[in-house]
Design a protein around this motif. Structure first.
Motif, short mmCIF file in Angstrom:
data_model
loop_
_atom_site.label_atom_id
_atom_site.label_comp_id
_atom_site.label_asym_id
_atom_site.label_seq_id
_atom_site.Cartn_x
_atom_site.Cartn_y
_atom_site.Cartn_z
N ALA A 266 32.58 -23.64 14.87
CA ALA A 266 33.06 -22.24 14.88
C ALA A 266 34.57 -22.24 15.10
O ALA A 266 35.07 -21.74 16.10
CB ALA A 266 32.34 -21.45 15.97
N VAL A 267 35.30 -22.78 14.12
CA VAL A 267 36.73 -23.01 14.30
C VAL A 267 37.53 -21.72 14.44
O VAL A 267 38.66 -21.73 14.94
CB VAL A 267 37.31 -23.86 13.14
N GLU A 268 36.96 -20.60 14.01
CA GLU A 268 37.63 -19.31 14.19
C GLU A 268 37.16 -18.59 15.45
O GLU A 268 37.57 -17.46 15.73
CB GLU A 268 37.41 -18.43 12.95
N GLY A 269 36.30 -19.27 16.22
CA GLY A 269 35.83 -18.69 17.47
C GLY A 269 36.75 -19.02 18.62
O GLY A 269 37.79 -19.67 18.45
N PRO A 270 36.40 -18.60 19.83
CA PRO A 270 37.25 -18.84 21.00
C PRO A 270 37.46 -20.33 21.27
O PRO A 270 36.53 -21.13 21.14
CB PRO A 270 36.47 -18.18 22.15
N GLU A 271 38.66 -20.67 21.65
CA GLU A 271 38.95 -22.05 22.06
C GLU A 271 38.42 -22.26 23.47
O GLU A 271 38.44 -21.35 24.29
CB GLU A 271 40.46 -22.28 22.02
N ASP A 272 37.95 -23.47 23.73
CA ASP A 272 37.31 -23.76 25.01
C ASP A 272 37.99 -24.96 25.67
O ASP A 272 37.89 -26.09 25.17
CB ASP A 272 35.82 -24.05 24.79
N SER A 273 38.66 -24.71 26.79
CA SER A 273 39.36 -25.80 27.46
C SER A 273 38.40 -26.83 28.05
O SER A 273 38.75 -28.01 28.17
CB SER A 273 40.27 -25.24 28.57
N SER A 274 37.18 -26.41 28.41
CA SER A 274 36.23 -27.38 28.97
C SER A 274 35.75 -28.35 27.90
O SER A 274 35.70 -29.57 28.12
CB SER A 274 35.04 -26.68 29.63
N ALA A 275 35.39 -27.84 26.71
CA ALA A 275 35.00 -28.73 25.62
C ALA A 275 36.15 -29.65 25.25
O ALA A 275 35.96 -30.85 25.05
CB ALA A 275 34.56 -27.90 24.41
N THR A 276 37.35 -29.07 25.17
CA THR A 276 38.53 -29.87 24.81
C THR A 276 38.77 -30.97 25.83
O THR A 276 39.03 -32.13 25.48
CB THR A 276 39.77 -28.95 24.73
N ALA A 277 38.67 -30.64 27.11
CA ALA A 277 38.94 -31.61 28.16
C ALA A 277 37.89 -32.70 28.22
O ALA A 277 38.19 -33.89 28.38
CB ALA A 277 39.04 -30.90 29.51
N MET A 278 36.62 -32.33 28.08
CA MET A 278 35.54 -33.31 28.17
C MET A 278 35.59 -34.29 27.00
O MET A 278 35.47 -35.51 27.18
CB MET A 278 34.20 -32.61 28.25
N ILE A 279 35.75 -33.77 25.80
CA ILE A 279 35.83 -34.65 24.62
C ILE A 279 37.04 -35.56 24.74
O ILE A 279 36.97 -36.77 24.50
CB ILE A 279 35.89 -33.81 23.33
N THR A 280 38.17 -35.00 25.13
CA THR A 280 39.42 -35.77 25.21
C THR A 280 39.34 -36.85 26.27
O THR A 280 39.80 -37.98 26.07
CB THR A 280 40.61 -34.85 25.47
N SER A 281 38.77 -36.54 27.43
CA SER A 281 38.67 -37.55 28.49
C SER A 281 37.80 -38.72 28.04
O SER A 281 38.08 -39.88 28.36
CB SER A 281 38.13 -36.93 29.78
N LYS A 305 47.88 -33.95 21.56
CA LYS A 305 47.82 -32.53 21.22
C LYS A 305 46.88 -31.78 22.15
O LYS A 305 47.17 -30.66 22.59
CB LYS A 305 47.36 -32.37 19.76
N ALA A 306 45.73 -32.39 22.43
CA ALA A 306 44.77 -31.75 23.34
C ALA A 306 45.37 -31.61 24.73
O ALA A 306 45.18 -30.58 25.40
CB ALA A 306 43.48 -32.57 23.38
N ALA A 307 46.08 -32.64 25.18
CA ALA A 307 46.72 -32.59 26.50
C ALA A 307 47.75 -31.47 26.56
O ALA A 307 47.87 -30.76 27.57
CB ALA A 307 47.37 -33.93 26.83
N GLU A 308 48.50 -31.28 25.48
CA GLU A 308 49.48 -30.19 25.44
C GLU A 308 48.79 -28.83 25.51
O GLU A 308 49.27 -27.91 26.19
CB GLU A 308 50.31 -30.30 24.16
N PHE A 309 47.66 -28.72 24.81
CA PHE A 309 46.90 -27.47 24.89
C PHE A 309 46.43 -27.21 26.31
O PHE A 309 46.57 -26.09 26.83
CB PHE A 309 45.70 -27.52 23.94
N LEU A 310 45.88 -28.23 26.95
CA LEU A 310 45.38 -28.07 28.32
C LEU A 310 46.50 -27.75 29.30
O LEU A 310 46.34 -26.92 30.20
CB LEU A 310 44.64 -29.34 28.75
N ALA A 311 47.65 -28.40 29.11
CA ALA A 311 48.80 -28.12 29.98
C ALA A 311 49.22 -26.67 29.85
O ALA A 311 49.61 -26.02 30.82
CB ALA A 311 49.95 -29.06 29.64
N GLY A 312 49.12 -26.14 28.62
CA GLY A 312 49.48 -24.75 28.39
C GLY A 312 48.48 -23.76 28.99
O GLY A 312 48.81 -22.58 29.17
#
Length: 354
Positions: A266-281, A305-312
């Motif tokens: 669902a790339v046009e859906g809400p961004e999720d910092s938890s999904a981003t953080a878990m996948i990235t870690s 890129k994911a780290a920059e998103f999370l920092a933001g």
């Protein structure tokens, strides 16, 4: 450095106080009890705080306030031990990774007793409640044999680390079995991302395909196993190859800003910092442990890129844009805020990338 210090301070506070109930919540609990409804027990080592404890312990060489963090971790586990080491759910075993590392750091036998109890808890589920393939149901008391992908990330790294550390082959094989069964019975064959769960006996897969945290739980479980499983183990190459395959599938859906959506497709859906953080870690573990071979430089850029998103997303030590707590198969509240399940893995990513 200031951002990391804010994150550490908030993570310590949440780890030590998440279990506390507000006055309003206490009143609601009283009403529920009076009506004969279930009220969850006070859980001192729940999975949200387990994510934080693991993030601290897996990056202990990067702590900014080493004495403060170590004291907080000891206080976190000592309080649980003083209460008799209650284990209410499979979720509680997640922090066993941190507890085992703490035992190795300090040599304190009470921590060894804690990890032994966690292993015995899982062995009891295996003996009494496992399905026909040996997978452990997420909630044994419900007697539905539902296998959740969440459990892969919660128990498999601990079991493998415990088994290797204490030469307990049963623990290692139990961890490997959970991973292999999920890969065989819980995946979508077309895009190779997990459903939220499955039931072996009926061959029914539940939830949605590619829920962001489900992908995170699976990758965290697989990376966690591969970090400890001996390379000569008969299933190492298979799990490694499937890990790389899931990573490749997931990154087809990463956005330009580094984020993943709450449901990956669902790339046009809400961004999720938890999904981003878990996948990235999990991918970070794969890169650092030499698990990812092909394209690791490309994945390294995607991690940045994911780290920059999370920092933001960080504000006052909290990481916002995090989806709310899941209530079960296909129950994913579209409520976004700052929760421990973005803070724990997000701290881990930013500690590494910072």
């Amino acid at each position: 450095r200031e951002q990391i210090e804010r994150l550490e301070a908030e993570a310590i506070f949440v780890m030590l106080h998440y279990h506390e109930r507000t006055g309003k919540q206490k009143v609601k609990d009283m009403v529920k009890r009076a009506a004969g409804r279930y009220v969850p027990p006070k859980d001192y080592i729940s999975w949200p705080t387990g994510l934080i404890a693991n993030a601290f312990m897996e990056n202990c060489d990067r702590w900014k306030n080493k004495e403060k963090v170590l004291a907080a971790l000891e206080a976190y586990f000592d309080r649980w031990i003083e209460k008799g080491m209650p284990i209410y759910y499979m979720d509680d075993v997640l922090c066993g990774m941190a507890l085992l590392t703490l035992y190795k750091m300090t040599g304190k036998e009470r921590y060894k007793a804690g990890v032994d109890k966690m292993a015995d808890y899982l062995y009891t589920i295996e003996e009494n409640d496992a399905d026909a393939k040996g997978s452990l149901p997420y909630r044994p008391s419900q007697k539905n044999f539902h296998i959740y992908v969440d459990g892969i990330g919660m128990i498999c790294p601990f079991l493998c680390k415990y088994g290797v550390e204490f030469k307990d082959d049963r623990a290692v094989q139990l961890a490997v079995k959970q991973i292999k069964n999920m890969l065989e019975y819980g995946m979508d064959e077309n895009i190779f991302l997990p459903y939220h769960g499955y039931m072996y006996e009926s061959r029914i897969k539940y939830g949605i395909i590619g829920w962001g945290r489900a992908v995170g739980w699976l990758l965290m479980g697989m990376a966690g196993i591969l970090c400890f499983l001996p390379k000569e183990h008969s299933d190492y190459r298979y799990i490694k190859g499937e890990f790389e395959r899931v990573v490749s599938s997931a990154y087809r859906y990463q956005k330009e800003n580094g984020a993943f959506a709450w449901q990956l497709e669902a790339v046009e859906g809400p961004e999720d910092s938890s999904a981003t953080a878990m996948i990235t870690s999990a991918v970070l573990k794969g890169i650092c442990a030499g698990i990812i071979d092909e394209g690791k430089d490309i994945y390294g850029e995607k991690v940045k890129k994911a780290a920059e998103f999370l920092a933001g997303c960080e504000n006052g030590g909290r990481i916002s844009a995090c989806s709310g707590e899941c209530k079960g198969f296909s129950e994913y509240p579209q409520i976004y805020g700052a929760y421990p399940w973005s803070l724990g893995p997000g701290l881990e990513v930013l500690l590494h990338e910072g």
